[in-house]
Structures are given as structure tokens and as C-alpha cells.
Write a protein that holds these residues in place. Structure first.
Motif, PDB file in Angstrom:
ATOM      1  N   LEU A  96     -68.278   7.897 -36.706  1.00 40.53           N
ATOM      2  CA  LEU A  96     -67.357   8.628 -36.050  1.00 40.53           C
ATOM      3  C   LEU A  96     -66.877   9.775 -36.416  1.00 40.53           C
ATOM      4  O   LEU A  96     -66.835  10.933 -36.034  1.00 40.53           O
ATOM      5  CB  LEU A  96     -66.332   7.582 -35.113  1.00 40.53           C
ATOM      6  CG  LEU A  96     -66.767   6.511 -34.353  1.00 40.53           C
ATOM      7  CD1 LEU A  96     -65.807   5.391 -34.120  1.00 40.53           C
ATOM      8  CD2 LEU A  96     -67.439   7.355 -33.226  1.00 40.53           C
ATOM      9  N   LYS A  97     -66.276   9.942 -37.801  1.00 40.87           N
ATOM     10  CA  LYS A  97     -65.704  10.562 -38.522  1.00 40.87           C
ATOM     11  C   LYS A  97     -66.571  11.794 -38.547  1.00 40.87           C
ATOM     12  O   LYS A  97     -66.244  12.899 -38.571  1.00 40.87           O
ATOM     13  CB  LYS A  97     -64.946  10.229 -39.743  1.00 40.87           C
ATOM     14  CG  LYS A  97     -63.824   9.342 -39.717  1.00 40.87           C
ATOM     15  CD  LYS A  97     -63.758   8.741 -41.018  1.00 40.87           C
ATOM     16  CE  LYS A  97     -62.733   9.687 -42.020  1.00 40.87           C
ATOM     17  NZ  LYS A  97     -62.244   9.062 -43.254  1.00 40.87           N
ATOM     18  N   LYS A 156     -60.780  -2.467 -33.908  1.00 42.13           N
ATOM     19  CA  LYS A 156     -61.095  -1.398 -34.660  1.00 42.13           C
ATOM     20  C   LYS A 156     -62.609  -1.415 -34.992  1.00 42.13           C
ATOM     21  O   LYS A 156     -62.985  -2.442 -35.078  1.00 42.13           O
ATOM     22  CB  LYS A 156     -60.324  -1.361 -36.003  1.00 42.13           C
ATOM     23  CG  LYS A 156     -58.840  -1.165 -35.878  1.00 42.13           C
ATOM     24  CD  LYS A 156     -58.371  -1.154 -37.322  1.00 42.13           C
ATOM     25  CE  LYS A 156     -56.817  -1.013 -37.026  1.00 42.13           C
ATOM     26  NZ  LYS A 156     -55.972  -0.576 -38.264  1.00 42.13           N
ATOM     27  N   PRO A 157     -63.247  -0.173 -35.041  1.00 41.39           N
ATOM     28  CA  PRO A 157     -64.742  -0.155 -35.656  1.00 41.39           C
ATOM     29  C   PRO A 157     -64.813  -0.518 -36.917  1.00 41.39           C
ATOM     30  O   PRO A 157     -63.859  -0.313 -37.889  1.00 41.39           O
ATOM     31  CB  PRO A 157     -64.950   1.403 -35.364  1.00 41.39           C
ATOM     32  CG  PRO A 157     -63.725   2.042 -35.313  1.00 41.39           C
ATOM     33  CD  PRO A 157     -62.665   1.080 -34.722  1.00 41.39           C
ATOM     34  N   GLU A 180     -52.713   7.031 -39.240  1.00 41.49           N
ATOM     35  CA  GLU A 180     -54.055   6.278 -39.439  1.00 41.49           C
ATOM     36  C   GLU A 180     -54.480   6.309 -37.813  1.00 41.49           C
ATOM     37  O   GLU A 180     -53.902   5.856 -36.983  1.00 41.49           O
ATOM     38  CB  GLU A 180     -54.279   5.401 -39.842  1.00 41.49           C
ATOM     39  CG  GLU A 180     -55.496   4.593 -40.104  1.00 41.49           C
ATOM     40  CD  GLU A 180     -56.027   5.339 -41.136  1.00 41.49           C
ATOM     41  OE1 GLU A 180     -57.549   4.980 -41.438  1.00 41.49           O
ATOM     42  OE2 GLU A 180     -55.761   5.881 -42.239  1.00 41.49           O
ATOM     43  N   LYS A 235     -65.365  13.053 -34.600  1.00 43.42           N
ATOM     44  CA  LYS A 235     -64.103  13.570 -34.706  1.00 43.42           C
ATOM     45  C   LYS A 235     -63.769  14.914 -34.428  1.00 43.42           C
ATOM     46  O   LYS A 235     -62.723  15.185 -33.695  1.00 43.42           O
ATOM     47  CB  LYS A 235     -63.766  13.171 -36.299  1.00 43.42           C
ATOM     48  CG  LYS A 235     -62.225  13.794 -36.768  1.00 43.42           C
ATOM     49  CD  LYS A 235     -62.058  13.566 -38.288  1.00 43.42           C
ATOM     50  CE  LYS A 235     -60.783  14.302 -38.452  1.00 43.42           C
ATOM     51  NZ  LYS A 235     -60.240  14.132 -40.039  1.00 43.42           N
ATOM     52  N   LYS A 268     -67.007   3.514 -38.312  1.00 40.59           N
ATOM     53  CA  LYS A 268     -65.968   4.644 -38.436  1.00 40.59           C
ATOM     54  C   LYS A 268     -66.431   5.887 -39.292  1.00 40.59           C
ATOM     55  O   LYS A 268     -66.078   7.051 -38.800  1.00 40.59           O
ATOM     56  CB  LYS A 268     -64.774   3.971 -39.242  1.00 40.59           C
ATOM     57  CG  LYS A 268     -63.687   4.601 -39.201  1.00 40.59           C
ATOM     58  CD  LYS A 268     -62.282   3.912 -39.839  1.00 40.59           C
ATOM     59  CE  LYS A 268     -61.003   4.683 -39.645  1.00 40.59           C
ATOM     60  NZ  LYS A 268     -59.822   3.895 -40.029  1.00 40.59           N
ATOM     61  N   HIS A 314     -57.374   5.041 -35.245  1.00 40.09           N
ATOM     62  CA  HIS A 314     -58.186   4.100 -34.920  1.00 40.09           C
ATOM     63  C   HIS A 314     -59.926   4.228 -35.521  1.00 40.09           C
ATOM     64  O   HIS A 314     -60.345   3.416 -36.024  1.00 40.09           O
ATOM     65  CB  HIS A 314     -58.530   3.513 -33.605  1.00 40.09           C
ATOM     66  CG  HIS A 314     -58.736   2.183 -33.160  1.00 40.09           C
ATOM     67  ND1 HIS A 314     -57.969   1.196 -33.586  1.00 40.09           N
ATOM     68  CD2 HIS A 314     -59.766   1.643 -32.462  1.00 40.09           C
ATOM     69  CE1 HIS A 314     -58.514  -0.083 -32.831  1.00 40.09           C
ATOM     70  NE2 HIS A 314     -59.745   0.258 -32.266  1.00 40.09           N
ATOM     71  N   SER A 315     -60.191   5.295 -35.053  1.00 38.22           N
ATOM     72  CA  SER A 315     -61.726   5.845 -35.433  1.00 38.22           C
ATOM     73  C   SER A 315     -61.750   6.816 -36.365  1.00 38.22           C
ATOM     74  O   SER A 315     -62.964   6.917 -36.940  1.00 38.22           O
ATOM     75  CB  SER A 315     -62.250   6.088 -34.151  1.00 38.22           C
ATOM     76  OG  SER A 315     -62.009   5.336 -33.184  1.00 38.22           O
ATOM     77  N   PHE A 316     -60.975   7.673 -36.873  1.00 37.48           N
ATOM     78  CA  PHE A 316     -61.241   8.864 -37.671  1.00 37.48           C
ATOM     79  C   PHE A 316     -60.253   9.005 -39.065  1.00 37.48           C
ATOM     80  O   PHE A 316     -60.346   9.997 -39.393  1.00 37.48           O
ATOM     81  CB  PHE A 316     -60.791  10.017 -36.692  1.00 37.48           C
ATOM     82  CG  PHE A 316     -61.399  10.021 -35.387  1.00 37.48           C
ATOM     83  CD1 PHE A 316     -62.946   9.984 -35.228  1.00 37.48           C
ATOM     84  CD2 PHE A 316     -60.571  10.446 -34.202  1.00 37.48           C
ATOM     85  CE1 PHE A 316     -63.368   9.946 -33.874  1.00 37.48           C
ATOM     86  CE2 PHE A 316     -61.441  10.592 -33.077  1.00 37.48           C
ATOM     87  CZ  PHE A 316     -62.734  10.219 -32.946  1.00 37.48           C
TER      88      PHE A 316
END
Length: 150
Positions: A63-64, A54-55, A121, A68, A60, A123-125
Motif C-alpha cells: 500500500l505504501k 489493520k493490514p 500513524e 499512498k 502495508k 492505518h495503511s501508509f
């Protein structure tokens, strides 16, 4: 956008996967057809395995903020777009193995259904709605199957 959680749509996409051959050539990009199949499997590996770390919280958050919407919206991916490092497949893969893995992941996802994914959930967003999960699944598969002309 088509609903990948609908069995008919999943079967439609599987039919497209089954039209691929080991000699299929991409209309754009650098991946072989086997690498593309493995690349598409990464989406599912992230969900169903611990293969990909996971980041961290900072990554994260980035990324969001910056990635995303491009992944979960209905707007199609552009050709030759950037991809996350874990999605880069640089070694050669076995076509039949990757094709079977991808189809199995697609069937598992369809059978789990949209209720399983609603609020799940990422992984990244962070938490995604079933619609966001659907968009990311279907859009990614459609993009790469179109890349290879099916």
C-alpha cells in the motif's frame, strides 16, 4: 488544496453535505448517496475506531509503495477508481444517520487539528504529515461530493 483543518473550510464542506438529499443521483459510479456517505465515514472509522483490521506488514508495504501517493498527493482521484475492500458499501444505508455520522467525524477531525495529525500513524501508509492527512481527507470528500453534484 483547501485545508480541512480550517474551520471555515470544514463548514464549507458541511454545507455541501447538507445540500445532498436522499434522492440525489451520482454523476458516475454505482453507489447511492447513502452508501457514499457511509463510504466517506470509513476514512474516519479507521482513525477513530477498531472496526477495521489493520493490514499485515506485507500488505502495508504494498500500500505504501503503490497506493499512498494517489491518496495523499494533491492530484485528484479519477472517476470510477478502485477502492479498498473496507470502503465498499454494498448494503443500503440510512441517509440521515450516515450524514450525521460524517458531519460529526468532520467536526471532530477539524477540532483535533493539524497538530494532532502531523506525524500520526496511518492505518495503511505509516506516519503522515498534516498536509498528507489534509489532502487525503479533503480530496476524498471533494471527489464524492462532486460525484453527487454538490
Amino acid at each position: 488544496m483547501k485545508n480541512i483543518f480550517d474551520k471555515e473550510i470544514t463548514n464549507e464542506v458541511i454545507k455541501r453535505v447538507n445540500l445532498l438529499t436522499p434522492k440525489a443521483k451520482a454523476n458516475w459510479g454505482k453507489m447511492s448517496v447513502s452508501q457514499m456517505l457511509a463510504h466517506c465515514c470509513v476514512t474516519y472509522e479507521i482513525i477513530y475506531t477498531d472496526k477495521h483490521p489493520k493490514p499485515n506488514a506485507f500488505v502495508k508495504m504494498l500500500l505504501k509503495l503503490f497506493v499512498k501517493n494517489a491518496v495523499v498527493s494533491e492530484k485528484p482521484f479519477t472517476k470510477n477508481g478502485k477502492t479498498a475492500p473496507q470502503f465498499i458499501i454494498s448494503d443500503e444505508r440510512e441517509f440521515e444517520v450516515e450524514k450525521k455520522r460524517l458531519i460529526a467525524f468532520m467536526i471532530k477531525t477539524q477540532e483535533l487539528g493539524d497538530l494532532y495529525f502531523d506525524g500520526k500513524e496511518s492505518h495503511s501508509f505509516g506516519k503522515l504529515s498534516a498536509k498528507e492527512w489534509n489532502n487525503s481527507f479533503y480530496k476524498h470528500l471533494d471527489h464524492h461530493l462532486t460525484q453527487f453534484g454538490v
